[in-house]
Design an enzyme around this catalytic site. Structure first.
Site, PDB file in Angstrom:
ATOM      1  N   ASP A   9       0.031   4.995   0.925  1.00 62.36           N
ATOM      2  CA  ASP A   9      -0.112   6.033   1.949  1.00 62.36           C
ATOM      3  C   ASP A   9      -0.178   5.430   3.349  1.00 62.36           C
ATOM      4  O   ASP A   9      -0.994   4.542   3.629  1.00 62.36           O
ATOM      5  CB  ASP A   9      -1.369   6.855   1.675  1.00 62.36           C
ATOM      6  CG  ASP A   9      -1.317   7.511   0.300  1.00 62.36           C
ATOM      7  OD1 ASP A   9      -0.226   7.936  -0.103  1.00 62.36           O
ATOM      8  OD2 ASP A   9      -2.362   7.566  -0.375  1.00 62.36           O
ATOM      9  N   ASP A  24       0.872  -1.173   0.000  1.00 61.80           N
ATOM     10  CA  ASP A  24       0.000   0.000   0.000  1.00 61.80           C
ATOM     11  C   ASP A  24       0.916   1.232   0.000  1.00 61.80           C
ATOM     12  O   ASP A  24       2.082   1.142   0.410  1.00 61.80           O
ATOM     13  CB  ASP A  24      -0.888  -0.029   1.244  1.00 61.80           C
ATOM     14  CG  ASP A  24      -1.722   1.225   1.370  1.00 61.80           C
ATOM     15  OD1 ASP A  24      -2.432   1.572   0.403  1.00 61.80           O
ATOM     16  OD2 ASP A  24      -1.635   1.872   2.430  1.00 61.80           O
TER      17      ASP A  24
END
Length: 505
Positions: free
Chosen positions: A341, A339
């Site tokens: 952020d 992922d």
């Protein structure tokens, strides 16, 4: 096997995949009541597709009993979730319907003590009690075969480091069949020995439905995966019997020939094919009936299922041949998908400004370690700000370019520009981002690890058939942490898990 007494017994973990059968309670109670060094932890892996009624755990289950979830992907994937979460070097796999002997902990400790480094696994003994006062049924005799089987995970211990080296269980085996033989062959191919220990469990022959013998024919498809991966000699290496498939093929062929001849109006050919089919079916039914109790119910079951088994077995064999025609040996992790952020960079909501990108602590070092080991790296990210009109796709690309300037080259970028209301498959927890990233890197989702900071990342990994590791931040909910099969305190620890270099949670 009598280990040297000069060695102290190693600690070990017990991993039990389950779908919630009541026998699980008996197993846990028997372990706790056993004499000798107790397991450091008992990892119960709930493999139901969705949370259901509470698992049948005893009220006295202590802090050493932990429950993980694997999302209904089969016992191979469930066992992988268990050993990856284990904190000890030795991991003992058990089925949820076995009953360990009272001295099982003591004998397990003895089995695992003082072993040479080249021993990768230790098998326990399985006893299947058959009924007294009558002959066993066909199903009971089938269950009794477990006592003669090699390397079955009803009770099989492996070094965690060896599991990490070979990539664990092959998750393409979706049933409790052949996945243990496949793992054993790969462990031995890696240069390790498998030995027998002195511990023992009891595996009751539990009641089965009328069609149980038909359901097990699905294993013919798994035999095709074994053949594709291990070659023509796999049965001899795995100590697996030859079975009756050639006779099933002849019975099915004669039955189909009879139907074809009948439709064509060829009576002599029809008669000949029917006679051959009847003879093969009668021989099969007799072979199953003769050693059994010969009750009317058992005879009826054998007659009906003996007619149905051959075509069902052939269908599953053909299905497996088609499904696994391009199968290659199970790979250890080849791709790590992150992922973006709050995993690789600080989360700035709807950020389209590259100047505001800040790397998470240790991110560059973690990615460099993966690169040095030859693993491919990708990023899979939800970017709903595009759908909301707060940033553009070009903004996302410019931020991603800045991430690469800070953290090094990323092999593939995949992001979802949609919002929840769009109902797409790519927005996590949907699997499409992971599936597409894997495709672009010429990998299977099962060869990928997904590392993220919230439950959606782990749920997406589960939906795609990948492994998920949660690295919590301040926005990670407690229930997401409790539900995750694997949790690491930071990116460095997550990479330790990927590389098999860490043994503590």
């Amino acid at each position: 096997m009598t280990p040297p007494t000069s060695h102290s017994p190693p600690s070990y973990s017990v991993v039990v995949p389950t779908v919630g059968r009541p026998s699980l309670r008996t197993l846990i109670e028997s372990l706790a009541a056993g004499s000798g060094p107790q397991p450091a932890e008992v990892l119960i892996v709930d493999d139901r597709p969705a949370p259901g009624t509470p698992l049948p755990l005893p009220d006295t289950a202590g802090d050493t009993v932990r429950v993980l979830r694997s999302g209904g992907r089969g016992p191979a994937a469930a066992r992988n979730a268990g050993w990856r979460a284990a904190t000890t070097e030795w991991v003992v796999f058990m089925d949820d319907d076995v009953v360990p002997a009272p001295d099982w902990p003591a004998r397990t400790a003895a089995d695992l003590t003082g072993l040479p480094d080249d021993v990768g696994g230790v098998q326990g003994s399985v006893m299947v009690p058959l009924p007294s006062g009558r002959r066993p049924t066909d199903w009971e005799r089938n269950t009794a075969g477990l006592a003669r089987a090699s390397w079955i995970t009803a009770d099989m211990a492996y070094r965690r480091s060896v599991l990490a080296d070979v990539g664990g269980f092959d998750e393409r085996f979706r049933r409790a069949y052949r996945e243990d033989s496949d793992l054993a062959l790969r462990v031995m191919d890696s240069g390790h020995r498998l030995v027998r220990g002195g511990r023992q469990v009891t595996h009751p022959a539990r009641p089965a439905g009328f069609w149980a013998s038909l359901r097990v024919q699905a294993g013919n498809a798994d035999d095709m995966l074994m053949w594709r991966v291990h070659g023509r000699g796999w049965r001899d290496r795995a100590r697996a019997g030859r079975g009756r498939f050639r006779r099933h093929l002849a019975a099915t062929g004669s039955g189909l020939a009879a139907l074809a001849a009948w439709r064509a109006g060829a009576r002599p050919a029809t008669t000949a094919a029917v006679v051959l089919w009847a003879a093969l079916t009668a021989e099969f039914a007799t072979a199953r009936i003769a050693p059994g109790p010969r009750t009317p119910a058992e005879i009826a079951r054998m007659l009906v299922t003996s007619m149905a088994i051959p075509p069902v077995a052939v269908w599953h064999r053909l299905h497996g041949l088609a499904r696994h025609r391009n199968a290659t040996p199970w790979q250890r992790t080849r791709v790590v998908l992150f992922d973006r952020d709050d995993t690789l960079i600080r989360d700035v909501p709807y950020n389209g400004d590259p100047a505001r990108v800040e790397a998470m602590p240790g991110a560059r070092q973690a990615l460099d370690r993966l690169r040095r080991r030859g693993l491919r790296i990708g990023v899979v990210s939800n970017q709903s700000g595009v759908a909301k009109g707060m940033i553009s796709a070009d903004d996302v690309h410019r931020v991603n370019e800045r991430v690469e300037q800070l953290l090094g080259q990323v092999d593939v970028w995949e992001f979802c520009p949609h919002d929840d209301a769009d109902g797409c498959r790519c927005r996590k927890p949907g699997p499409a981002l992971i599936e597409e990233a894997a495709r672009l890197l010429d990998a299977l989702p099962s060869e990928c690890v997904v590392i993220g900071d919230i439950g959606r990342d782990i749920d997406a990994a589960e939906a795609a058939g990948a492994r998920g590791i949660l690295v919590p931040t301040s926005r990670t909910r407690l229930e997401e942490i409790a539900r995750a099969a694997e949790v690491a305190p930071d990116l460095g620890a997550a990479v330790d898990r990927v590389l098999g270099e860490r043994r503590s949670r």
